[in-house]
Design a protein around this motif. Structure first.
Motif, PDB file in Angstrom:
ATOM      1  N   ILE A 130       1.012  -1.096   0.056  1.00 51.43           N
ATOM      2  CA  ILE A 130      -0.016   0.007  -0.152  1.00 51.43           C
ATOM      3  C   ILE A 130       0.952   1.133  -0.076  1.00 51.43           C
ATOM      4  CG2 ILE A 130      -1.943   1.373   1.391  1.00 51.43           C
ATOM      5  CD1 ILE A 130      -2.672  -1.403   2.393  1.00 51.43           C
ATOM      6  N   GLN A 134      -2.657   5.915  -1.264  1.00 56.55           N
ATOM      7  CA  GLN A 134      -3.839   5.270  -0.779  1.00 56.55           C
ATOM      8  C   GLN A 134      -4.032   5.433   0.566  1.00 56.55           C
ATOM      9  OE1 GLN A 134      -2.017   1.285  -2.322  1.00 56.55           O
ATOM     10  NE2 GLN A 134      -3.996   0.922  -2.926  1.00 56.55           N
ATOM     11  N   ILE A 137      -5.664   9.194   0.823  1.00 53.55           N
ATOM     12  CA  ILE A 137      -6.791   9.331   0.270  1.00 53.55           C
ATOM     13  C   ILE A 137      -8.026   8.537   1.220  1.00 53.55           C
ATOM     14  CG2 ILE A 137      -8.619   8.139  -1.478  1.00 53.55           C
ATOM     15  CD1 ILE A 137      -6.115   8.259  -3.367  1.00 53.55           C
ATOM     16  N   SER A 138      -7.684   7.416   1.973  1.00 48.16           N
ATOM     17  CA  SER A 138      -8.483   6.797   2.792  1.00 48.16           C
ATOM     18  C   SER A 138      -8.576   7.298   4.135  1.00 48.16           C
ATOM     19  CB  SER A 138      -7.967   5.229   3.067  1.00 48.16           C
ATOM     20  OG  SER A 138      -6.703   5.155   3.594  1.00 48.16           O
TER      21      SER A 138
ATOM     22  N   TYR B  83      -6.873  -3.259  -0.969  1.00 48.42           N
ATOM     23  CA  TYR B  83      -7.136  -2.227  -0.002  1.00 48.42           C
ATOM     24  C   TYR B  83      -8.151  -1.262  -0.685  1.00 48.42           C
ATOM     25  CZ  TYR B  83      -5.926   1.815   3.197  1.00 48.42           C
ATOM     26  OH  TYR B  83      -5.694   2.749   4.080  1.00 48.42           O
ATOM     27  N   SER B  84      -8.007  -0.535  -1.668  1.00 42.20           N
ATOM     28  CA  SER B  84      -8.757   0.599  -2.097  1.00 42.20           C
ATOM     29  C   SER B  84     -10.157  -0.006  -2.504  1.00 42.20           C
ATOM     30  CB  SER B  84      -8.301   1.035  -3.390  1.00 42.20           C
ATOM     31  OG  SER B  84      -6.888   1.592  -3.217  1.00 42.20           O
ATOM     32  N   ILE B  88     -13.679   1.060  -0.585  1.00 47.89           N
ATOM     33  CA  ILE B  88     -14.866   1.594  -1.247  1.00 47.89           C
ATOM     34  C   ILE B  88     -15.954   0.898  -0.717  1.00 47.89           C
ATOM     35  CG2 ILE B  88     -16.074   1.981  -3.267  1.00 47.89           C
ATOM     36  CD1 ILE B  88     -13.342   2.226  -4.631  1.00 47.89           C
ATOM     37  N   THR B 151      -3.290  -2.840  -9.635  1.00 47.94           N
ATOM     38  CA  THR B 151      -3.880  -1.700  -8.862  1.00 47.94           C
ATOM     39  C   THR B 151      -5.541  -1.776  -8.910  1.00 47.94           C
ATOM     40  OG1 THR B 151      -4.392  -0.486 -10.988  1.00 47.94           O
ATOM     41  CG2 THR B 151      -2.377  -0.287  -9.785  1.00 47.94           C
ATOM     42  N   LEU B 152      -5.867  -1.003  -8.161  1.00 47.33           N
ATOM     43  CA  LEU B 152      -7.529  -0.950  -8.111  1.00 47.33           C
ATOM     44  C   LEU B 152      -8.150  -1.319  -9.623  1.00 47.33           C
ATOM     45  CD1 LEU B 152     -10.168  -0.749  -6.603  1.00 47.33           C
ATOM     46  CD2 LEU B 152     -10.069   1.813  -7.125  1.00 47.33           C
TER      47      LEU B 152
END
Lengths: 181, 342
Positions: A130, A134, A137-138, B83-84, B88, B151-152
């Protein structure tokens, strides 16, 4: 007040002998290792932990005091005629939230540099896959979302508090009759 | 039997039950604004899931918790690699939860509109992204011994998206069948019609999914080695067909249960196909996270098995109890009599 540079307390007040030994080990004669017994890189940020802990405990005693005071003042059943005290209580609403948050600061900052005490260092626990963007943003996302929800909460609490119990009950009755017709 | 295998099965059961239960309230969340033509009807649709949606989401927490306790390596890497996407989902679920509780607390049209939108988005996004996540897990993630090479947006590949759409349609049909059995009047009629129409779309996407899976993943290998397991996808197809048959005869309770079986069987088709992997690597099989190389110690698994044997029946018992208490059908006339509306 701590003085991390010179490894001593710059100012001390309210000393209670043997209290920490008792708190930490349930034995007033137990030895508590001082910070100086640990290498510098194994010490948490001192000032923040120190102040948070005192503020948290101070608030705790304030809550006990306020609760005690309200028992005394309400003995005659005329609490409503003491607007000054009621105002203090109203604006004290925010204080438990502050106490909870700084309690977390004590626990999280005070544990550094460990994430699991004496087992895993925070620096070793960082996820490799990570990136900081990231996380940023979170972090911003959580702040905005919870900030938004806090605003809604305050709005709703104020709305229902202003109405008072009688008005809400009568409103509910009348609206259900009105809608049924 | 080895504890890893027991926990792999339990892991599958938790996900399957989660999709079966939260599936219909995701469906209702996506549909309430379209099936409900006025405020009372929208409120009615939300009211059917009001007492149960949060209990349903407990199964998500247990699925995550079981992954954490039984397969900690998979848990740690999954939450880092995805993670991302998982954040969400988390944001969407938070917003949806408060929206369901908040929408009845204000009267203005704007207030209702904002929370209705949050309920819709908070239901649609997790439905889609859970599908995307599982599609990518079926396919394998681009990971080696060190890290994740994606990535996402790597997740939004055609197979991942198809699985996402498949999940959304499963939940839409599931949700409209739920509304068909839990409501009376116009909402019921509209839900029945919608379930019938959407079934065709679901059937087409399901066929595409089954075919595409044989090209995009290795899921069918286990079935070819042990053909007996083909009973699971066959049951999935049978229950998909029986939804249409039962709905045609107006037996909507039977159609809803068929839809429950369909979702469980679809999940288990994936689970059987994954074995012994939890997350396969599509770079090289040696980097895959399996139930053996990512599990806790046998001692931990043993304790957890005992704990689960005690508490899972309790959870199931109180959830059945809640569904029994709130088993009655609702109509718009219940909305105005009640003071605790959504």
């Amino acid at each position: 007040m701590p003085d991390p540079e010179n490894e001593r307390n710059a100012m001390e007040a309210f000393k209670v002998p043997k209290m920490l030994s008792y708190l930490a080990f349930h034995d007033s004669n137990a030895e508590v290792k001082g910070l100086k017994a640990y290498p510098k890189e194994d010490r948490p940020p001192v000032t923040l932990t120190f102040l948070s802990f005192r503020l948290m405990v101070g608030l705790g005693f304030l809550f006990i005091f306020l609760s005690f005071l309200s028992v005394v003042l309400s003995r005659k059943g005329n609490m409503e005629s003491k607007p000054f005290f009621l105002n203090i209580m109203l604006f004290s609403l925010i204080l438990p939230y502050i106490a909870v948050q700084i309690g977390w600061i004590v626990a999280e900052v005070g544990r550094q540099p460990w994430i699991v005490y004496s087992l895993l260092k925070t620096a070793d626990a960082v996820s490799k896959s990570i990136n900081t963007t990231q996380v940023l943003i979170s972090f911003v996302g959580f702040t905005l979302l919870y900030g938004f929800l806090a605003l809604i909460d305050v709005y709703l609490l104020t709305k229902y508090a202003k109405k008072g119990p009688e008005e809400i009950i009568s409103e509910m009755k009348s609206s259900s009759v009105a809608q049924e017709v | 039997m080895e504890f890893q295998i027991i926990w792999f099965i339990l892991w599958g059961v938790l996900w399957a039950v989660y999709f079966m239960l939260d599936g219909f309230d995701f469906g209702v969340g996506m549909l309430h604004g379209f099936i409900g033509k006025n405020e009372a009807e929208k409120s009615l649709a939300i009211k059917t899931i009001g007492p149960v949606w949060d209990g349903n989401e407990v199964w998500l927490i247990t699925a995550g918790g079981a992954t954490f306790a039984a397969f900690p390596t998979t848990y740690a890497l999954m939450f880092s690699y995805l993670y991302s996407a998982l954040l969400i989902i988390l944001f969407a679920l938070i917003l949806r939860g408060v929206a369901i509780e908040f929408r009845g607390k204000g009267e203005s049209a704007v207030w209702k509109k904002v929370w209705d939108l949050a309920i819709f988005g908070g239901s649609f996004i997790p439905s889609l992204l859970f599908g995307v996540a599982f599609g990518n897990i079926f396919k394998g993630l681009p990971m080696d011994a060190q890290e994740y090479h994606g990535t996402l947006f790597t997740l939004l590949n055609p197979y991942g998206l198809l699985t996402g759409i498949f999940f959304v349609l499963l939940f839409l049909v599931h949700g409209s069948l739920w509304l068909s059995i839990k409501t009376k009047g116009d909402v019921k009629t509209r839900s029945e019609q919608l379930a019938g129409k959407m079934w065709y779309v679901l059937a087409i996407v399901a066929v595409c999914f089954l075919i595409y899976t044989s090209f995009a993943t290795d899921l069918y290998n286990n079935f070819i080695i042990m053909p007996l397991w083909f009973i699971i996808p066959i049951l999935a197809v049978t229950s998909l067909l029986s939804i249409k048959i039962f709905a045609g005869k107006k037996w909507f309770v039977a159609a809803f249960y068929s839809s429950c079986i369909l979702i469980v069987m679809v999940t288990f088709t994936g689970i059987v196909g994954l074995y012994p992997n939890l997350i396969p690597s599509n770079i090289d099989a040696q980097y895959s996270l399996t139930i053996f190389n990512s599990s806790s110690s046998p001692y931990t698994l043993k304790i957890m098995t005992i704990v689960a044997m005690i508490f899972v029946p309790i959870v199931i018992a109180y959830q059945i109890w809640i569904y029994r208490i709130f088993r009655h059908k609702l109509s718009t006339s219940d909305i105005v009599k009640d003071t605790e509306n959504y």
